[in-house]
Structure formats: C-alpha cells, structure tokens
Design a protein around this motif. Sequence first.
Motif, PDB file in Angstrom:
ATOM      1  N   THR A 193       0.806  -1.217   0.000  1.00 18.80           N
ATOM      2  CA  THR A 193       0.000   0.000   0.000  1.00 18.80           C
ATOM      3  C   THR A 193       0.840   1.269   0.000  1.00 18.80           C
ATOM      4  O   THR A 193       0.563   2.182  -0.776  1.00 18.80           O
ATOM      5  N   ARG A 194       1.818   1.335   0.861  1.00 17.18           N
ATOM      6  CA  ARG A 194       2.604   2.573   0.934  1.00 17.18           C
ATOM      7  C   ARG A 194       3.371   2.851  -0.359  1.00 17.18           C
ATOM      8  O   ARG A 194       3.313   3.974  -0.869  1.00 17.18           O
ATOM      9  N   PRO A 195       4.089   1.873  -0.948  1.00 17.32           N
ATOM     10  CA  PRO A 195       4.750   2.159  -2.233  1.00 17.32           C
ATOM     11  C   PRO A 195       3.753   2.487  -3.350  1.00 17.32           C
ATOM     12  O   PRO A 195       4.003   3.374  -4.169  1.00 17.32           O
ATOM     13  N   ALA A 196       2.625   1.787  -3.391  1.00 22.20           N
ATOM     14  CA  ALA A 196       1.619   2.057  -4.427  1.00 22.20           C
ATOM     15  C   ALA A 196       1.028   3.455  -4.259  1.00 22.20           C
ATOM     16  O   ALA A 196       0.832   4.177  -5.243  1.00 22.20           O
ATOM     17  N   ALA A 197       0.755   3.854  -3.025  1.00 20.48           N
ATOM     18  CA  ALA A 197       0.229   5.200  -2.771  1.00 20.48           C
ATOM     19  C   ALA A 197       1.259   6.265  -3.122  1.00 20.48           C
ATOM     20  O   ALA A 197       0.907   7.334  -3.627  1.00 20.48           O
ATOM     21  N   PHE A 198       2.537   5.967  -2.882  1.00 20.25           N
ATOM     22  CA  PHE A 198       3.587   6.921  -3.246  1.00 20.25           C
ATOM     23  C   PHE A 198       3.644   7.117  -4.764  1.00 20.25           C
ATOM     24  O   PHE A 198       3.707   8.246  -5.252  1.00 20.25           O
ATOM     25  N   ILE A 199       3.611   6.039  -5.514  1.00 16.71           N
ATOM     26  CA  ILE A 199       3.673   6.135  -6.980  1.00 16.71           C
ATOM     27  C   ILE A 199       2.450   6.860  -7.532  1.00 16.71           C
ATOM     28  O   ILE A 199       2.570   7.745  -8.383  1.00 16.71           O
ATOM     29  N   LEU A 200       1.274   6.508  -7.032  1.00 21.61           N
ATOM     30  CA  LEU A 200       0.052   7.175  -7.496  1.00 21.61           C
ATOM     31  C   LEU A 200       0.042   8.638  -7.071  1.00 21.61           C
ATOM     32  O   LEU A 200      -0.375   9.511  -7.845  1.00 21.61           O
ATOM     33  N   GLY A 201       0.504   8.936  -5.870  1.00 18.31           N
ATOM     34  CA  GLY A 201       0.591  10.321  -5.427  1.00 18.31           C
ATOM     35  C   GLY A 201       1.559  11.126  -6.274  1.00 18.31           C
ATOM     36  O   GLY A 201       1.303  12.293  -6.603  1.00 18.31           O
ATOM     37  N   PHE A 202       2.681  10.520  -6.651  1.00 21.07           N
ATOM     38  CA  PHE A 202       3.628  11.196  -7.529  1.00 21.07           C
ATOM     39  C   PHE A 202       2.985  11.485  -8.883  1.00 21.07           C
ATOM     40  O   PHE A 202       3.167  12.570  -9.451  1.00 21.07           O
ATOM     41  N   ALA A 203       2.211  10.529  -9.398  1.00 24.87           N
ATOM     42  CA  ALA A 203       1.506  10.752 -10.673  1.00 24.87           C
ATOM     43  C   ALA A 203       0.514  11.903 -10.549  1.00 24.87           C
ATOM     44  O   ALA A 203       0.361  12.703 -11.480  1.00 24.87           O
ATOM     45  N   MET A 204      -0.133  12.030  -9.399  1.00 18.18           N
ATOM     46  CA  MET A 204      -1.077  13.127  -9.197  1.00 18.18           C
ATOM     47  C   MET A 204      -0.356  14.470  -9.060  1.00 18.18           C
ATOM     48  O   MET A 204      -0.861  15.500  -9.514  1.00 18.18           O
ATOM     49  N   LEU A 205       0.827  14.471  -8.449  1.00 13.25           N
ATOM     50  CA  LEU A 205       1.627  15.700  -8.401  1.00 13.25           C
ATOM     51  C   LEU A 205       2.040  16.141  -9.803  1.00 13.25           C
ATOM     52  O   LEU A 205       1.969  17.328 -10.137  1.00 13.25           O
ATOM     53  N   VAL A 206       2.471  15.189 -10.612  1.00 13.11           N
ATOM     54  CA  VAL A 206       2.843  15.503 -11.990  1.00 13.11           C
ATOM     55  C   VAL A 206       1.627  16.016 -12.754  1.00 13.11           C
ATOM     56  O   VAL A 206       1.709  17.003 -13.496  1.00 13.11           O
ATOM     57  N   ALA A 207       0.475  15.374 -12.552  1.00 14.62           N
ATOM     58  CA  ALA A 207      -0.742  15.824 -13.241  1.00 14.62           C
ATOM     59  C   ALA A 207      -1.124  17.244 -12.817  1.00 14.62           C
ATOM     60  O   ALA A 207      -1.483  18.070 -13.659  1.00 14.62           O
ATOM     61  N   ALA A 208      -1.032  17.534 -11.537  1.00 13.21           N
ATOM     62  CA  ALA A 208      -1.452  18.849 -11.045  1.00 13.21           C
ATOM     63  C   ALA A 208      -0.491  19.956 -11.457  1.00 13.21           C
ATOM     64  O   ALA A 208      -0.931  21.019 -11.912  1.00 13.21           O
ATOM     65  N   PHE A 209       0.804  19.716 -11.294  1.00  7.80           N
ATOM     66  CA  PHE A 209       1.741  20.819 -11.447  1.00  7.80           C
ATOM     67  C   PHE A 209       2.545  20.811 -12.743  1.00  7.80           C
ATOM     68  O   PHE A 209       3.229  21.795 -13.036  1.00  7.80           O
ATOM     69  N   GLN A 210       2.459  19.751 -13.529  1.00  7.74           N
ATOM     70  CA  GLN A 210       3.122  19.744 -14.828  1.00  7.74           C
ATOM     71  C   GLN A 210       2.100  19.764 -15.964  1.00  7.74           C
ATOM     72  O   GLN A 210       2.140  20.635 -16.805  1.00  7.74           O
ATOM     73  N   VAL A 211       1.187  18.798 -15.930  1.00 11.96           N
ATOM     74  CA  VAL A 211       0.206  18.699 -17.016  1.00 11.96           C
ATOM     75  C   VAL A 211      -0.787  19.861 -16.960  1.00 11.96           C
ATOM     76  O   VAL A 211      -1.076  20.497 -17.967  1.00 11.96           O
ATOM     77  N   HIS A 212      -1.303  20.154 -15.768  1.00 16.28           N
ATOM     78  CA  HIS A 212      -2.264  21.243 -15.596  1.00 16.28           C
ATOM     79  C   HIS A 212      -1.613  22.443 -14.915  1.00 16.28           C
ATOM     80  O   HIS A 212      -2.287  23.230 -14.258  1.00 16.28           O
ATOM     81  N   GLY A 213      -0.308  22.581 -15.062  1.00 11.86           N
ATOM     82  CA  GLY A 213       0.436  23.623 -14.365  1.00 11.86           C
ATOM     83  C   GLY A 213      -0.025  25.032 -14.670  1.00 11.86           C
ATOM     84  O   GLY A 213      -0.015  25.896 -13.801  1.00 11.86           O
ATOM     85  N   GLY A 214      -0.431  25.295 -15.892  1.00 11.92           N
ATOM     86  CA  GLY A 214      -0.862  26.636 -16.267  1.00 11.92           C
ATOM     87  C   GLY A 214      -2.330  26.895 -16.020  1.00 11.92           C
ATOM     88  O   GLY A 214      -2.800  28.020 -16.189  1.00 11.92           O
ATOM     89  N   GLY A 215      -3.057  25.872 -15.599  1.00  9.74           N
ATOM     90  CA  GLY A 215      -4.488  26.020 -15.398  1.00  9.74           C
ATOM     91  C   GLY A 215      -4.832  26.589 -14.034  1.00  9.74           C
ATOM     92  O   GLY A 215      -3.980  26.728 -13.157  1.00  9.74           O
ATOM     93  N   PRO A 216      -6.107  26.910 -13.845  1.00 11.15           N
ATOM     94  CA  PRO A 216      -6.547  27.413 -12.546  1.00 11.15           C
ATOM     95  C   PRO A 216      -6.552  26.295 -11.506  1.00 11.15           C
ATOM     96  O   PRO A 216      -6.472  25.119 -11.837  1.00 11.15           O
ATOM     97  N   VAL A 217      -6.661  26.663 -10.253  1.00  5.93           N
ATOM     98  CA  VAL A 217      -6.648  25.672  -9.188  1.00  5.93           C
ATOM     99  C   VAL A 217      -7.998  24.970  -9.075  1.00  5.93           C
ATOM    100  O   VAL A 217      -8.057  23.749  -8.939  1.00  5.93           O
ATOM    101  N   PHE A 218      -9.091  25.723  -9.157  1.00  8.50           N
ATOM    102  CA  PHE A 218     -10.402  25.166  -8.851  1.00  8.50           C
ATOM    103  C   PHE A 218     -11.264  24.947 -10.091  1.00  8.50           C
ATOM    104  O   PHE A 218     -11.114  25.621 -11.107  1.00  8.50           O
ATOM    105  N   LEU A 219     -12.157  23.973  -9.981  1.00  6.40           N
ATOM    106  CA  LEU A 219     -13.162  23.701 -11.003  1.00  6.40           C
ATOM    107  C   LEU A 219     -14.185  24.821 -10.984  1.00  6.40           C
ATOM    108  O   LEU A 219     -14.287  25.519  -9.995  1.00  6.40           O
TER     109      LEU A 219
END
Length: 154
Positions: free
Chosen positions: A86-112
């Motif tokens: 669980t902990r390694p899987a959560a780390f990998i998925l959390g890293f993917a979410m960080l990349v999605a938030a701050f790299q892929v959607h980096g120029g977008g607004p914060v909120f829906l």
Amino acid sequence: MKRFLFDCGTRDSLASSGLLVLRAAFGLMMLIGHGWPKLGKFEAMKDGWAVPAIWPLSTMSPPVSLVATLVAEIGCAALLVLGLATRPAAFILGFAMLVAAFQVHGGGPVFLPADGAKEPALLYLFPCLVLIISGAGRWSADGLIYKEKKRRFF
C-alpha cells in the motif's frame, strides 16, 4: 524490506475499517474512472500524451509517459484496493497526481469548473498521503503478509 513494503500500520479495528473504505473507494474511483478509460483510448491518446518537463521524466516519449500513467492509475490503484504494498503504491500514485497537477495542468486554474483545473489531481493526492502515513490497516493483504512479533500501541 518486508516491513518496508508490507507494514500495514495500525491494527485498530475501527481505524482499519475506515482505511478499508478509503482504500476501496479511492482505488476503485481511480481505476474505473481514470485508468480504464485511458487504457481503452490508448491508440488515440499515445502520440499526444503530455510528457512532464522535469528531468528525468522529460526524456520519455509520449507513449512511455502514457504507459507510466496507466501503471499508476490501474496497477497502483488495484494494489490499493487489495491493500497490497500500500505505501509504495500510494507513493507512486501520489507522484503521478503531483505531476498531473503541477506539470500537465500547471498553467491552469486551481479550482473547477474551469477546464484543466488542478483540483481533481490534488483531491486524489490527499488519500495517497493518508495511506503513505497510516498504511493499509488490519483489513488488507499487507496485514495478512506482515505479522508483527511485538504489539504496537498506535
């Protein structure tokens, strides 16, 4: 190494029940809502998939970046539902979410409701952080694999 991968954290019944609900709901939402649709559209998405602009991830091609995303959103989400590693899987998925938030959607607004908002990725990041800190709980495959010899009080 076994403790690093499979320590379930708390063995308290009530806390473990809450962690089971969190793992199952979060993992299934990620798996069914995000992973499977991307897998079904792999051919159409592979050439236009975003590659993060941070080294060493910037050396990947778009198809490899999509495969890495699918490993996180399908493989790690399935591991979270089972409560396995669980902990390694959560780390990998959390890293993917960080990349999605701050790299892929980096120029977008914060909120829906704006397109390209960071909010969904950040909302998926928080359960990952909880599971990294707490572990999977007693009602998990980790709890079956790693049997402690000494009782912990937390």
